[in-house]
Design a protein around this motif. Structure first.
Motif, PDB file in Angstrom:
ATOM      1  N   UNK A 163     -10.264  -1.696  48.808  1.00  0.00           N
ATOM      2  CA  UNK A 163     -10.967  -2.956  46.938  1.00  0.00           C
ATOM      3  C   UNK A 163     -11.196  -2.802  46.366  1.00  0.00           C
ATOM      4  N   UNK A 164     -12.363  -1.564  45.951  1.00  0.00           N
ATOM      5  CA  UNK A 164     -12.689  -1.398  44.571  1.00  0.00           C
ATOM      6  C   UNK A 164     -11.619  -0.470  43.612  1.00  0.00           C
ATOM      7  N   UNK A 165     -11.169   0.202  44.397  1.00  0.00           N
ATOM      8  CA  UNK A 165      -9.663   1.051  43.449  1.00  0.00           C
ATOM      9  C   UNK A 165      -8.776   0.012  42.879  1.00  0.00           C
ATOM     10  N   UNK A 166      -8.940  -1.008  43.847  1.00  0.00           N
ATOM     11  CA  UNK A 166      -7.827  -2.166  43.456  1.00  0.00           C
ATOM     12  C   UNK A 166      -7.324  -3.004  42.530  1.00  0.00           C
ATOM     13  N   UNK A 167      -9.359  -2.905  42.046  1.00  0.00           N
ATOM     14  CA  UNK A 167      -9.870  -4.773  41.761  1.00  0.00           C
ATOM     15  C   UNK A 167      -9.941  -3.290  40.091  1.00  0.00           C
ATOM     16  N   UNK A 168     -10.255  -1.951  40.447  1.00  0.00           N
ATOM     17  CA  UNK A 168     -10.127  -1.134  39.158  1.00  0.00           C
ATOM     18  C   UNK A 168      -8.502  -1.225  38.138  1.00  0.00           C
ATOM     19  N   UNK A 169      -7.472  -0.952  39.106  1.00  0.00           N
ATOM     20  CA  UNK A 169      -6.150  -1.329  38.868  1.00  0.00           C
ATOM     21  C   UNK A 169      -5.940  -2.428  37.968  1.00  0.00           C
ATOM     22  N   UNK A 170      -6.999  -3.572  38.851  1.00  0.00           N
ATOM     23  CA  UNK A 170      -6.610  -4.829  38.086  1.00  0.00           C
ATOM     24  C   UNK A 170      -6.884  -5.059  36.832  1.00  0.00           C
ATOM     25  N   UNK A 171      -7.743  -4.428  36.435  1.00  0.00           N
ATOM     26  CA  UNK A 171      -8.284  -5.156  35.101  1.00  0.00           C
ATOM     27  C   UNK A 171      -7.851  -4.020  34.189  1.00  0.00           C
ATOM     28  N   UNK A 172      -6.836  -3.329  34.506  1.00  0.00           N
ATOM     29  CA  UNK A 172      -5.885  -2.731  33.850  1.00  0.00           C
ATOM     30  C   UNK A 172      -4.515  -3.248  33.711  1.00  0.00           C
ATOM     31  N   UNK A 173      -4.255  -4.510  34.238  1.00  0.00           N
ATOM     32  CA  UNK A 173      -3.446  -5.730  34.511  1.00  0.00           C
ATOM     33  C   UNK A 173      -3.441  -6.739  34.307  1.00  0.00           C
ATOM     34  N   UNK A 174      -3.908  -7.425  33.357  1.00  0.00           N
ATOM     35  CA  UNK A 174      -4.208  -8.773  33.942  1.00  0.00           C
ATOM     36  C   UNK A 174      -3.559  -9.571  32.987  1.00  0.00           C
ATOM     37  N   UNK A 175      -2.112  -9.177  33.634  1.00  0.00           N
ATOM     38  CA  UNK A 175      -0.821 -10.392  32.949  1.00  0.00           C
ATOM     39  C   UNK A 175      -1.273 -11.730  33.806  1.00  0.00           C
ATOM     40  N   UNK A 176      -1.862 -11.702  34.848  1.00  0.00           N
ATOM     41  CA  UNK A 176      -1.847 -12.672  36.035  1.00  0.00           C
ATOM     42  C   UNK A 176      -2.624 -14.008  34.640  1.00  0.00           C
ATOM     43  N   UNK A 177      -3.124 -13.784  33.456  1.00  0.00           N
ATOM     44  CA  UNK A 177      -4.127 -14.543  32.662  1.00  0.00           C
ATOM     45  C   UNK A 177      -2.883 -15.224  32.000  1.00  0.00           C
ATOM     46  N   UNK A 178      -1.576 -14.629  31.813  1.00  0.00           N
ATOM     47  CA  UNK A 178      -1.147 -15.403  31.016  1.00  0.00           C
ATOM     48  C   UNK A 178      -1.431 -15.535  29.396  1.00  0.00           C
ATOM     49  N   UNK A 179      -0.495 -16.524  28.715  1.00  0.00           N
ATOM     50  CA  UNK A 179      -1.202 -16.765  27.848  1.00  0.00           C
ATOM     51  C   UNK A 179      -2.387 -16.938  27.534  1.00  0.00           C
ATOM     52  N   UNK A 180      -2.906 -18.160  28.623  1.00  0.00           N
ATOM     53  CA  UNK A 180      -4.063 -17.886  28.545  1.00  0.00           C
ATOM     54  C   UNK A 180      -5.347 -17.110  28.117  1.00  0.00           C
ATOM     55  N   UNK A 181      -4.992 -15.741  28.599  1.00  0.00           N
ATOM     56  CA  UNK A 181      -6.029 -14.733  28.069  1.00  0.00           C
ATOM     57  C   UNK A 181      -5.866 -14.787  26.704  1.00  0.00           C
ATOM     58  N   UNK A 182      -4.506 -14.640  26.392  1.00  0.00           N
ATOM     59  CA  UNK A 182      -4.016 -13.698  24.826  1.00  0.00           C
ATOM     60  C   UNK A 182      -4.672 -14.810  24.060  1.00  0.00           C
ATOM     61  N   UNK A 183      -4.399 -16.546  24.295  1.00  0.00           N
ATOM     62  CA  UNK A 183      -5.116 -17.144  23.152  1.00  0.00           C
ATOM     63  C   UNK A 183      -6.334 -17.385  23.279  1.00  0.00           C
TER      64      UNK A 183
END
Length: 103
Positions: free
Chosen positions: A28-48
């Motif tokens: 789970x920690x490895x997966x969590x670290x990997x997801x920190x590089x792919x924050x596409x789930x935030x979509x436009x909200x993250x960019x905005x």
């Protein structure tokens, strides 16, 4: 079974459990670290919000803290194991002393 032996057995089980934490959290920690590089789930909200870098840094910090906890638990497991061994040895010595007194 003496109280010391029961306590030693209990401590040994606790130490074994603490040592196993890293095995359960590694994937789970490895997966969590990997997801920190792919924050596409935030979509436009993250960019905005311009928050993706802060979120990435926060996730990295959480991963580091988790690793630190695992190291601390491993140290604690070693200590608890040592106490368990000491209790086992003390139980053996007390039993031997009692036998020697009986004759």
């Amino acid at each position: 079974m003496s109280d010391l032996k029961k306590e030693a057995t209990s401590l040994h089980k606790a130490a074994t459990g603490l040592r196993a934490v890293g095995h359960h959290t590694a994937k789970p920690l490895q997966e969590f670290k990997a997801e920190s590089h792919d924050l596409s789930a935030l979509g436009a909200l993250g960019s905005l919000l311009s928050a993706t870098e802060e979120i990435r840094e926060g996730m990295t910090t959480l991963a580091k803290l988790t690793r630190g906890l695992e190291e601390e638990w491993e140290t604690e497991a070693t200590f608890v194991g040592d106490v368990s061994d000491a209790f086992t040895l003390l139980d053996i010595l007390l039993a031997a002393a009692a036998r020697a007194e009986k004759g």
